[in-house]
Design a protein around this motif. Structure first.
Motif, short mmCIF file in Angstrom:
data_model
loop_
_atom_site.label_atom_id
_atom_site.label_comp_id
_atom_site.label_asym_id
_atom_site.label_seq_id
_atom_site.Cartn_x
_atom_site.Cartn_y
_atom_site.Cartn_z
N PHE A 68 0.83 -1.21 0.00
CA PHE A 68 0.00 0.00 0.00
C PHE A 68 0.86 1.26 0.00
O PHE A 68 0.63 2.18 -0.78
CB PHE A 68 -0.94 -0.01 1.21
CG PHE A 68 -1.79 1.21 1.31
CD1 PHE A 68 -2.92 1.34 0.51
CD2 PHE A 68 -1.48 2.23 2.20
CE1 PHE A 68 -3.71 2.48 0.59
CE2 PHE A 68 -2.27 3.37 2.28
CZ PHE A 68 -3.39 3.49 1.47
N GLN A 69 1.89 1.26 0.85
CA GLN A 69 2.79 2.42 0.91
C GLN A 69 3.50 2.63 -0.43
O GLN A 69 3.67 3.77 -0.87
CB GLN A 69 3.82 2.23 2.03
CG GLN A 69 3.21 2.29 3.41
CD GLN A 69 4.17 1.86 4.50
OE1 GLN A 69 5.19 1.23 4.23
NE2 GLN A 69 3.83 2.21 5.73
N SER A 70 3.90 1.56 -1.06
CA SER A 70 4.57 1.68 -2.36
C SER A 70 3.63 2.22 -3.42
O SER A 70 4.03 3.03 -4.25
CB SER A 70 5.11 0.32 -2.80
OG SER A 70 6.13 -0.08 -1.92
N LEU A 80 5.44 -4.82 -10.33
CA LEU A 80 6.46 -5.60 -9.63
C LEU A 80 5.89 -6.33 -8.40
O LEU A 80 6.63 -7.05 -7.73
CB LEU A 80 7.61 -4.70 -9.17
CG LEU A 80 8.41 -4.07 -10.30
CD1 LEU A 80 9.38 -3.05 -9.72
CD2 LEU A 80 9.14 -5.13 -11.09
N LEU A 81 4.63 -6.13 -8.12
CA LEU A 81 4.03 -6.73 -6.93
C LEU A 81 3.02 -7.79 -7.32
O LEU A 81 2.34 -7.64 -8.33
CB LEU A 81 3.33 -5.66 -6.09
CG LEU A 81 4.21 -4.51 -5.60
CD1 LEU A 81 3.36 -3.49 -4.85
CD2 LEU A 81 5.34 -5.01 -4.73
N PRO A 82 2.85 -8.83 -6.58
CA PRO A 82 3.71 -9.19 -5.46
C PRO A 82 5.08 -9.66 -5.94
O PRO A 82 5.25 -9.98 -7.11
CB PRO A 82 2.95 -10.33 -4.79
CG PRO A 82 2.10 -10.92 -5.86
CD PRO A 82 1.80 -9.81 -6.82
N PHE A 83 6.02 -9.68 -5.01
CA PHE A 83 7.36 -10.18 -5.34
C PHE A 83 7.29 -11.68 -5.56
O PHE A 83 6.44 -12.36 -5.00
CB PHE A 83 8.34 -9.88 -4.20
CG PHE A 83 8.68 -8.43 -4.07
CD1 PHE A 83 9.16 -7.72 -5.14
CD2 PHE A 83 8.54 -7.78 -2.86
CE1 PHE A 83 9.51 -6.37 -5.03
CE2 PHE A 83 8.87 -6.44 -2.72
CZ PHE A 83 9.35 -5.74 -3.81
N HIS A 84 8.21 -12.18 -6.36
CA HIS A 84 8.26 -13.61 -6.64
C HIS A 84 9.45 -14.24 -5.94
O HIS A 84 10.56 -13.69 -5.97
CB HIS A 84 8.37 -13.87 -8.14
CG HIS A 84 7.14 -13.47 -8.88
ND1 HIS A 84 7.13 -13.23 -10.22
CD2 HIS A 84 5.88 -13.25 -8.46
CE1 HIS A 84 5.92 -12.90 -10.60
NE2 HIS A 84 5.15 -12.90 -9.55
N VAL A 85 9.20 -15.38 -5.33
CA VAL A 85 10.25 -16.20 -4.73
C VAL A 85 10.18 -17.55 -5.42
O VAL A 85 9.10 -18.15 -5.50
CB VAL A 85 10.07 -16.34 -3.21
CG1 VAL A 85 11.15 -17.23 -2.62
CG2 VAL A 85 10.07 -14.97 -2.53
N VAL A 86 11.31 -18.03 -5.92
CA VAL A 86 11.35 -19.28 -6.68
C VAL A 86 11.95 -20.39 -5.82
O VAL A 86 12.92 -20.17 -5.10
CB VAL A 86 12.21 -19.09 -7.95
CG1 VAL A 86 12.48 -20.42 -8.64
CG2 VAL A 86 11.55 -18.11 -8.90
N VAL A 87 11.35 -21.56 -5.93
CA VAL A 87 11.91 -22.78 -5.34
C VAL A 87 12.06 -23.75 -6.50
O VAL A 87 11.10 -24.05 -7.20
CB VAL A 87 10.98 -23.37 -4.25
CG1 VAL A 87 11.57 -24.65 -3.69
CG2 VAL A 87 10.73 -22.35 -3.14
N ALA A 88 13.30 -24.20 -6.74
CA ALA A 88 13.58 -25.06 -7.90
C ALA A 88 14.44 -26.25 -7.51
O ALA A 88 15.45 -26.10 -6.80
CB ALA A 88 14.30 -24.25 -8.98
N GLU A 89 14.03 -27.41 -7.97
CA GLU A 89 14.79 -28.63 -7.75
C GLU A 89 16.02 -28.61 -8.65
O GLU A 89 15.93 -28.27 -9.83
CB GLU A 89 13.89 -29.81 -8.13
CG GLU A 89 14.20 -31.11 -7.48
CD GLU A 89 13.08 -32.10 -7.75
OE1 GLU A 89 12.65 -32.72 -6.78
OE2 GLU A 89 12.65 -32.25 -8.90
N ASP A 90 17.18 -28.97 -8.07
CA ASP A 90 18.42 -28.96 -8.83
C ASP A 90 19.29 -30.11 -8.35
O ASP A 90 20.17 -29.93 -7.50
CB ASP A 90 19.13 -27.62 -8.67
CG ASP A 90 20.37 -27.50 -9.54
OD1 ASP A 90 20.40 -28.08 -10.64
OD2 ASP A 90 21.32 -26.83 -9.10
N GLY A 91 19.03 -31.29 -8.88
CA GLY A 91 19.78 -32.47 -8.45
C GLY A 91 19.51 -32.79 -7.01
O GLY A 91 18.36 -32.93 -6.60
N LEU A 92 20.56 -32.87 -6.21
CA LEU A 92 20.42 -33.23 -4.80
C LEU A 92 20.20 -32.02 -3.90
O LEU A 92 20.16 -32.15 -2.68
CB LEU A 92 21.67 -33.99 -4.33
CG LEU A 92 21.92 -35.32 -5.05
CD1 LEU A 92 23.23 -35.93 -4.57
CD2 LEU A 92 20.75 -36.27 -4.83
#
Length: 144
Positions: A68-70, A80-92
């Motif tokens: 809201f302030q932004s 740009l909202l909401p911000f994105h956070v990525v979780v990605a599988e990468d081997g082990l």
């Protein structure tokens, strides 16, 4: 170890994907961030194209008061909202990456966005560190 490169900050942890996702959800909530959506991009791509890739989830993360302030500072900040956070599988290991909003040049002069960016960066770093703390040995996202 959390590293910053380009427009993102990231870490890699030697935990399975589901554990990282669960720990990250908990850590983000403790930071006062709401997860407003979860997009399983890997599944979506496979469903639409038949192309397979390792698991890749994008979390849409937001703090409503900071958003809201932004928006008071610049109504177009919503791109740009909401911000994105990525979780990605990468081997082990499993990668976590988030936008580093402090590196977005044209917005550095906007006080509302500066406050949001500074707060978001600290919250993302603490959340990533909390997930790293659950891992036996963290690995640098750049392979080191």
């Amino acid at each position: 170890m959390i590293s910053t490169r380009g427009f993102s900050m990231s870490t890699a942890v030697p935990l399975n994907f589901n554990d990282v996702l669960r720990h990250l959800w908990e850590a983000l909530r403790r930071e006062g961030l709401d997860i407003v959506a979860e997009l399983d991009l890997g599944h979506f791509i496979e469903h639409r194209t038949g192309l397979r890739r390792s698991r890749y989830v994008i979390l849409a993360v937001c703090n409503p008061v900071l958003a809201f302030q932004s928006l008071l500072s610049d109504r177009d900040i919503g791109v740009l909202l909401p911000f994105h956070v990525v979780v990605a599988e990468d081997g082990l290991q499993t990668l976590i990456a988030a936008l580093n909003p402090g590196l977005i040049g044209d917005l550095r002069g906007k006080i509302g966005f500066q406050l949001l960016a500074r707060d978001a960066v600290e919250k993302f770093r603490r959340a990533m560190a909390a997930v790293e703390a659950n891992a036996p040995e963290a690995v640098n996202a750049n392979g080191g």
